[in-house]
Scaffold this motif. Sequence first.
Motif, PDB file in Angstrom:
ATOM      1  N   ALA A   3       0.855  -1.188   0.000  1.00 31.19           N
ATOM      2  CA  ALA A   3       0.000   0.000   0.000  1.00 31.19           C
ATOM      3  C   ALA A   3       0.892   1.239   0.000  1.00 31.19           C
ATOM      4  O   ALA A   3       1.998   1.223   0.554  1.00 31.19           O
ATOM      5  CB  ALA A   3      -0.912  -0.010   1.219  1.00 31.19           C
ATOM      6  N   GLU A   5       1.029   4.002   1.653  1.00 34.41           N
ATOM      7  CA  GLU A   5       1.535   4.502   2.935  1.00 34.41           C
ATOM      8  C   GLU A   5       2.545   3.551   3.564  1.00 34.41           C
ATOM      9  O   GLU A   5       3.446   3.980   4.288  1.00 34.41           O
ATOM     10  CB  GLU A   5       0.384   4.831   3.871  1.00 34.41           C
ATOM     11  N   LYS A  79      -5.269  12.355  -0.396  1.00 34.00           N
ATOM     12  CA  LYS A  79      -5.804  11.486   0.656  1.00 34.00           C
ATOM     13  C   LYS A  79      -6.991  12.143   1.361  1.00 34.00           C
ATOM     14  O   LYS A  79      -7.986  11.477   1.670  1.00 34.00           O
ATOM     15  CB  LYS A  79      -4.718  11.132   1.668  1.00 34.00           C
ATOM     16  N   GLY A  83      -9.641   9.624   1.079  1.00 34.50           N
ATOM     17  CA  GLY A  83      -9.531   8.825   2.292  1.00 34.50           C
ATOM     18  C   GLY A  83      -8.471   7.739   2.295  1.00 34.50           C
ATOM     19  O   GLY A  83      -8.004   7.346   3.345  1.00 34.50           O
ATOM     20  N   ASP A  84      -8.088   7.220   1.123  1.00 32.59           N
ATOM     21  CA  ASP A  84      -7.166   6.085   1.070  1.00 32.59           C
ATOM     22  C   ASP A  84      -6.347   6.171  -0.212  1.00 32.59           C
ATOM     23  O   ASP A  84      -6.900   6.086  -1.317  1.00 32.59           O
ATOM     24  CB  ASP A  84      -7.975   4.790   1.112  1.00 32.59           C
ATOM     25  N   SER A  86      -4.601   4.032  -1.541  1.00 41.97           N
ATOM     26  CA  SER A  86      -4.674   2.793  -2.319  1.00 41.97           C
ATOM     27  C   SER A  86      -5.712   2.884  -3.432  1.00 41.97           C
ATOM     28  O   SER A  86      -5.707   2.063  -4.353  1.00 41.97           O
ATOM     29  CB  SER A  86      -5.002   1.606  -1.406  1.00 41.97           C
ATOM     30  N   LEU A  87      -6.576   3.884  -3.381  1.00 41.13           N
ATOM     31  CA  LEU A  87      -7.586   4.076  -4.428  1.00 41.13           C
ATOM     32  C   LEU A  87      -7.007   4.750  -5.670  1.00 41.13           C
ATOM     33  O   LEU A  87      -7.679   4.823  -6.706  1.00 41.13           O
ATOM     34  CB  LEU A  87      -8.755   4.911  -3.883  1.00 41.13           C
TER      35      LEU A  87
END
Length: 152
Positions: A3, A5, A79, A83-84, A86-87
Amino acid sequence: MSAPEEVLAELGLSVPEVVPPVAAYIPSLRTGNYIFTSGQLPMKDGALLSTGKLGGEVSPEEGVAAAQQCALNALAAVKAEIGDLSLVKRVVKVTCFVASTPDFTAQPGIANGASELLGKVFGDAGRHTRSAVGVSVLPLDAPVEVEIIVEI
């Protein structure tokens, strides 16, 4: 692939808090499957990493570090929007503005601070189109400003 992060953590980095705007704009905007960030300055812990111009008071190494910090701040804006990280499907475009003296011509090398970080974080999805532009001055006398466009 890890991921985003997790990759940042392996590099000893993390996504910072979103830098508050210094004027009348928002840090990022989603339209359809794309996130556009506003230009991000090399702010860390509420202060610019350095000030001045490349080819003058700012060394190339400081410029590369500033571009990397700008990219981290752009990731924070992304982000905050989705929110993420990974999207993120792909980094589409990076624009890097480099405040530089008239004889400084190594803007692409400075922009690599942002580009290489995004490549490490997102792998092949981090490969992007890019512009590296020399300018006479940037807000707050920042040496570098970076904006990105990502697809989600």
